[in-house]
Scaffold this motif. Structure first.
Motif, PDB file in Angstrom:
ATOM      1  N   ALA A  54      -2.347  -1.809  51.351  1.00 19.73           N
ATOM      2  CA  ALA A  54      -2.626  -1.320  50.009  1.00 19.73           C
ATOM      3  C   ALA A  54      -1.349  -0.849  49.172  1.00 19.73           C
ATOM      4  N   PHE A  55      -0.258  -0.269  50.174  1.00 20.06           N
ATOM      5  CA  PHE A  55       0.572   0.637  49.432  1.00 20.06           C
ATOM      6  C   PHE A  55       2.026   0.148  49.639  1.00 20.06           C
ATOM      7  N   ALA A  56       2.120  -0.694  50.674  1.00 17.37           N
ATOM      8  CA  ALA A  56       3.496  -1.345  50.988  1.00 17.37           C
ATOM      9  C   ALA A  56       3.850  -2.406  49.470  1.00 17.37           C
ATOM     10  N   GLU A  57       4.933  -2.534  49.522  1.00 21.59           N
ATOM     11  CA  GLU A  57       5.575  -3.800  48.727  1.00 21.59           C
ATOM     12  C   GLU A  57       5.290  -5.016  49.353  1.00 21.59           C
ATOM     13  N   TRP A  58       4.705  -6.054  48.884  1.00 19.89           N
ATOM     14  CA  TRP A  58       4.344  -7.044  49.431  1.00 19.89           C
ATOM     15  C   TRP A  58       5.559  -7.858  49.602  1.00 19.89           C
ATOM     16  N   PRO A  59       6.025  -8.856  50.447  1.00 21.80           N
ATOM     17  CA  PRO A  59       7.023  -9.708  50.537  1.00 21.80           C
ATOM     18  C   PRO A  59       6.703 -10.793  49.147  1.00 21.80           C
ATOM     19  N   LEU A  60       5.733 -11.037  48.809  1.00 25.38           N
ATOM     20  CA  LEU A  60       5.398 -12.069  47.549  1.00 25.38           C
ATOM     21  C   LEU A  60       5.885 -11.098  46.336  1.00 25.38           C
ATOM     22  N   GLN A  61       5.604  -9.677  46.096  1.00 27.24           N
ATOM     23  CA  GLN A  61       6.300  -9.015  45.108  1.00 27.24           C
ATOM     24  C   GLN A  61       7.735  -8.808  45.058  1.00 27.24           C
ATOM     25  N   ARG A  62       8.622  -8.788  46.363  1.00 31.14           N
ATOM     26  CA  ARG A  62       9.790  -8.846  46.376  1.00 31.14           C
ATOM     27  C   ARG A  62      10.433 -10.202  45.768  1.00 31.14           C
ATOM     28  N   GLU A  63       9.843 -11.393  46.164  1.00 27.87           N
ATOM     29  CA  GLU A  63      10.369 -12.528  45.852  1.00 27.87           C
ATOM     30  C   GLU A  63       9.955 -12.748  44.320  1.00 27.87           C
ATOM     31  N   LEU A  64       9.091 -12.402  43.841  1.00 29.31           N
ATOM     32  CA  LEU A  64       8.881 -12.493  42.326  1.00 29.31           C
ATOM     33  C   LEU A  64       9.714 -11.429  41.514  1.00 29.31           C
ATOM     34  N   LYS A  65      10.046 -10.442  42.112  1.00 28.97           N
ATOM     35  CA  LYS A  65      11.054  -9.416  41.318  1.00 28.97           C
ATOM     36  C   LYS A  65      12.448  -9.978  41.525  1.00 28.97           C
ATOM     37  N   LYS A  66      12.805 -10.752  42.682  1.00 27.55           N
ATOM     38  CA  LYS A  66      14.135 -11.439  42.520  1.00 27.55           C
ATOM     39  C   LYS A  66      14.215 -12.595  41.597  1.00 27.55           C
ATOM     40  N   TRP A  67      13.002 -13.345  41.576  1.00 31.47           N
ATOM     41  CA  TRP A  67      13.099 -14.461  40.719  1.00 31.47           C
ATOM     42  C   TRP A  67      13.204 -14.048  39.362  1.00 31.47           C
ATOM     43  N   ARG A  68      12.508 -12.784  38.814  1.00 30.91           N
ATOM     44  CA  ARG A  68      12.254 -12.446  37.635  1.00 30.91           C
ATOM     45  C   ARG A  68      13.768 -11.789  37.199  1.00 30.91           C
ATOM     46  N   ASP A  69      14.435 -11.300  38.236  1.00 34.27           N
ATOM     47  CA  ASP A  69      15.861 -10.641  37.796  1.00 34.27           C
ATOM     48  C   ASP A  69      16.857 -11.854  37.548  1.00 34.27           C
ATOM     49  N   LYS A  70      16.611 -12.620  38.606  1.00 33.39           N
ATOM     50  CA  LYS A  70      17.419 -14.015  38.349  1.00 33.39           C
ATOM     51  C   LYS A  70      17.389 -14.735  37.047  1.00 33.39           C
ATOM     52  N   THR A  71      16.365 -14.827  36.642  1.00 35.39           N
ATOM     53  CA  THR A  71      16.131 -15.438  35.432  1.00 35.39           C
ATOM     54  C   THR A  71      16.157 -14.743  33.872  1.00 35.39           C
TER      55      THR A  71
END
Length: 73
Positions: A54-71
């Motif tokens: 419930a409270f950890a940052e999910w690996p999926l969220q990390r990947e999405l954040k990297k993708w957003r930062d890259k775009t």
């Protein structure tokens, strides 16, 4: 004396499957290993694992954040 017969064994296996299978999908969709779902049948560990999920940052969220930062660059 305590005895575990065949009907009790089948009930335990069915309950285990009912708990593990949906949690396997949840962990996989979140980006974690599905094998973590086996810990859901261990008393007390399952509660800790739910809180972590419930409270950890999910690996999926990390990947999405990297993708957003890259775009955005």
């Amino acid at each position: 004396m305590f005895g575990l017969g065949f009907p009790e064994f089948i009930i335990i296996v069915v309950i285990g499957v009912v708990i593990v299978v949906p949690n396997w999908k949840i962990f996989s969709k979140a980006g974690f290993s599905g094998w973590w779902s086996l810990l859901m049948i261990v008393p007390f560990i399952n509660i800790l694992l739910e809180y972590y999920l419930a409270f950890a940052e999910w690996p999926l969220q990390r990947e999405l954040k990297k993708w957003r930062d890259k775009t955005e660059e």
